[in-house]
Design a protein around this motif. Structure first.
Motif, PDB file in Angstrom:
ATOM      1  N   TYR A 161       0.832  -1.202   0.000  1.00 31.70           N
ATOM      2  CA  TYR A 161       0.000   0.000   0.000  1.00 31.70           C
ATOM      3  C   TYR A 161       0.869   1.256   0.000  1.00 31.70           C
ATOM      4  O   TYR A 161       0.611   2.220  -0.721  1.00 31.70           O
ATOM      5  N   ARG A 162       1.919   1.232   0.834  1.00 34.17           N
ATOM      6  CA  ARG A 162       2.802   2.401   0.922  1.00 34.17           C
ATOM      7  C   ARG A 162       3.458   2.659  -0.437  1.00 34.17           C
ATOM      8  O   ARG A 162       3.505   3.792  -0.909  1.00 34.17           O
ATOM      9  N   LYS A 163       3.930   1.599  -1.091  1.00 34.57           N
ATOM     10  CA  LYS A 163       4.622   1.764  -2.373  1.00 34.57           C
ATOM     11  C   LYS A 163       3.699   2.245  -3.490  1.00 34.57           C
ATOM     12  O   LYS A 163       4.135   2.975  -4.375  1.00 34.57           O
ATOM     13  N   ILE A 164       2.437   1.809  -3.480  1.00 33.10           N
ATOM     14  CA  ILE A 164       1.521   2.220  -4.549  1.00 33.10           C
ATOM     15  C   ILE A 164       0.721   3.466  -4.177  1.00 33.10           C
ATOM     16  O   ILE A 164      -0.044   3.972  -4.986  1.00 33.10           O
ATOM     17  N   GLY A 165       0.882   3.936  -2.944  1.00 36.02           N
ATOM     18  CA  GLY A 165       0.266   5.192  -2.527  1.00 36.02           C
ATOM     19  C   GLY A 165      -1.222   5.113  -2.247  1.00 36.02           C
ATOM     20  O   GLY A 165      -1.967   6.026  -2.593  1.00 36.02           O
ATOM     21  N   VAL A 166      -1.663   4.014  -1.620  1.00 32.74           N
ATOM     22  CA  VAL A 166      -3.073   3.891  -1.249  1.00 32.74           C
ATOM     23  C   VAL A 166      -3.181   3.641   0.252  1.00 32.74           C
ATOM     24  O   VAL A 166      -2.203   3.250   0.896  1.00 32.74           O
ATOM     25  N   ASN A 167      -4.388   3.883   0.791  1.00 32.44           N
ATOM     26  CA  ASN A 167      -4.629   3.692   2.216  1.00 32.44           C
ATOM     27  C   ASN A 167      -5.699   2.650   2.518  1.00 32.44           C
ATOM     28  O   ASN A 167      -5.795   2.175   3.644  1.00 32.44           O
ATOM     29  N   ARG A 168      -6.540   2.345   1.533  1.00 32.37           N
ATOM     30  CA  ARG A 168      -7.666   1.439   1.775  1.00 32.37           C
ATOM     31  C   ARG A 168      -7.672   0.300   0.755  1.00 32.37           C
ATOM     32  O   ARG A 168      -7.156   0.416  -0.345  1.00 32.37           O
ATOM     33  N   ARG A 169      -8.317  -0.777   1.152  1.00 26.74           N
ATOM     34  CA  ARG A 169      -8.408  -1.968   0.304  1.00 26.74           C
ATOM     35  C   ARG A 169      -9.096  -1.641  -1.024  1.00 26.74           C
ATOM     36  O   ARG A 169      -8.656  -2.104  -2.078  1.00 26.74           O
ATOM     37  N   SER A 170     -10.152  -0.861  -0.990  1.00 26.26           N
ATOM     38  CA  SER A 170     -10.865  -0.520  -2.227  1.00 26.26           C
ATOM     39  C   SER A 170      -9.955   0.241  -3.189  1.00 26.26           C
ATOM     40  O   SER A 170     -10.012   0.037  -4.402  1.00 26.26           O
ATOM     41  N   GLN A 171      -9.095   1.100  -2.649  1.00 22.48           N
ATOM     42  CA  GLN A 171      -8.145   1.825  -3.492  1.00 22.48           C
ATOM     43  C   GLN A 171      -7.115   0.854  -4.089  1.00 22.48           C
ATOM     44  O   GLN A 171      -6.721   1.000  -5.243  1.00 22.48           O
ATOM     45  N   ALA A 172      -6.703  -0.118  -3.287  1.00 20.62           N
ATOM     46  CA  ALA A 172      -5.732  -1.103  -3.762  1.00 20.62           C
ATOM     47  C   ALA A 172      -6.332  -1.942  -4.896  1.00 20.62           C
ATOM     48  O   ALA A 172      -5.661  -2.210  -5.896  1.00 20.62           O
ATOM     49  N   VAL A 173      -7.596  -2.338  -4.749  1.00 21.74           N
ATOM     50  CA  VAL A 173      -8.264  -3.110  -5.804  1.00 21.74           C
ATOM     51  C   VAL A 173      -8.306  -2.299  -7.088  1.00 21.74           C
ATOM     52  O   VAL A 173      -7.976  -2.796  -8.177  1.00 21.74           O
ATOM     53  N   SER A 174      -8.674  -1.044  -6.976  1.00 16.37           N
ATOM     54  CA  SER A 174      -8.734  -0.163  -8.142  1.00 16.37           C
ATOM     55  C   SER A 174      -7.355  -0.028  -8.786  1.00 16.37           C
ATOM     56  O   SER A 174      -7.208  -0.117 -10.006  1.00 16.37           O
ATOM     57  N   TRP A 175      -6.325   0.168  -7.956  1.00 16.23           N
ATOM     58  CA  TRP A 175      -4.960   0.307  -8.468  1.00 16.23           C
ATOM     59  C   TRP A 175      -4.544  -0.973  -9.199  1.00 16.23           C
ATOM     60  O   TRP A 175      -3.958  -0.915 -10.279  1.00 16.23           O
ATOM     61  N   CYS A 176      -4.842  -2.130  -8.619  1.00 21.64           N
ATOM     62  CA  CYS A 176      -4.486  -3.414  -9.235  1.00 21.64           C
ATOM     63  C   CYS A 176      -5.139  -3.565 -10.611  1.00 21.64           C
ATOM     64  O   CYS A 176      -4.495  -4.011 -11.570  1.00 21.64           O
ATOM     65  N   LEU A 177      -6.393  -3.192 -10.703  1.00 18.21           N
ATOM     66  CA  LEU A 177      -7.100  -3.270 -11.987  1.00 18.21           C
ATOM     67  C   LEU A 177      -6.484  -2.325 -13.016  1.00 18.21           C
ATOM     68  O   LEU A 177      -6.261  -2.690 -14.165  1.00 18.21           O
ATOM     69  N   GLN A 178      -6.180  -1.105 -12.601  1.00 20.03           N
ATOM     70  CA  GLN A 178      -5.618  -0.099 -13.502  1.00 20.03           C
ATOM     71  C   GLN A 178      -4.223  -0.460 -13.993  1.00 20.03           C
ATOM     72  O   GLN A 178      -3.828  -0.104 -15.096  1.00 20.03           O
TER      73      GLN A 178
END
Length: 188
Positions: free
Chosen positions: A164-181
């Motif tokens: 999360y720190r490396k991709i710049g997100v704080n929440r699971r939903s943001q991480a899911v979105s980042w993974c998809l993108q």
């Protein structure tokens, strides 16, 4: 890791129900133990060898489980060189060639993995962070991720936090979105 991206020794697993096959391959690889180690059931193998003609249900499940490891190479290892499986290594191949071929297959996978790993402005995700984040992106819980990867819940949380720190997100939903993108997860 060596300069060529290989862990030394490579960790290998053989999926075969016959103890004599395990003993024979272990004996053959013994002089090369600095390059390849055959383990019974490693949690994070570099390569898995399997006999396509004799896969049991549990072995098929293990192969499916290992497909979630982005760096694990699955190699059909058989006497029948008419196999359509790729990559393939014949059991008739001398052990020196077997070891060299395993190293080359793992090197190729690592190069491919590096080419397809999302490059960020900050530090690059480790293979384990990418793996854990991909499973987060697929909707697995921390407990499910730990069970699938053979990790403790604390290890899973650590990989998630650092990812999360490396991709710049704080929440699971943001991480899911980042993974998809970023193509870390795709349609399976």
């Amino acid at each position: 890791m060596t300069p060529h991206g290989l862990r030394r020794p490579l960790i290998a697993q053989l999926l075969d129900d016959y103890p004599v096959t395990h003993a024979g391959l272990r004996l053959l690889l013994q002089p090369f133990e600095a390059r390849v180690r055959l383990l019974e059931r490693p949690s994070d193998p570099d390569v898995v060898l399997y006999e396509p003609a004799r896969l049991s249900t549990s072995q098929r499940l293990r192969l499916r489980e290992l497909q979630t490891l982005p760096h694990c190479v699955q190699v059909a290892y058989s006497w029948d060189d008419r196999q359509a499986h790729h990559p393939f290594i014949g059991k008739h191949v001398p052990v020196t060639q077997l070891v060299a071929r395993l190293e080359e297959l793992v090197r190729q996978r690592r190069r491919s993995e590096e080419e397809h790993t999302p490059h960020l402005a900050g530090p690059k995700l480790s293979p384990r962070e990418s793996q854990v984040l991909a499973l987060v992106g697929q909707g697995l819980t921390n407990i499910e991720i730990g069970e699938r990867l053979g990790l403790s819940i604390n290890s899973v949380k650590t990989y998630i936090r650092s990812g999360y720190r490396k991709i710049g997100v704080n929440r699971r939903s943001q991480a899911v979105s980042w993974c998809l993108q970023h193509g870390l997860i795709g349609g399976e």
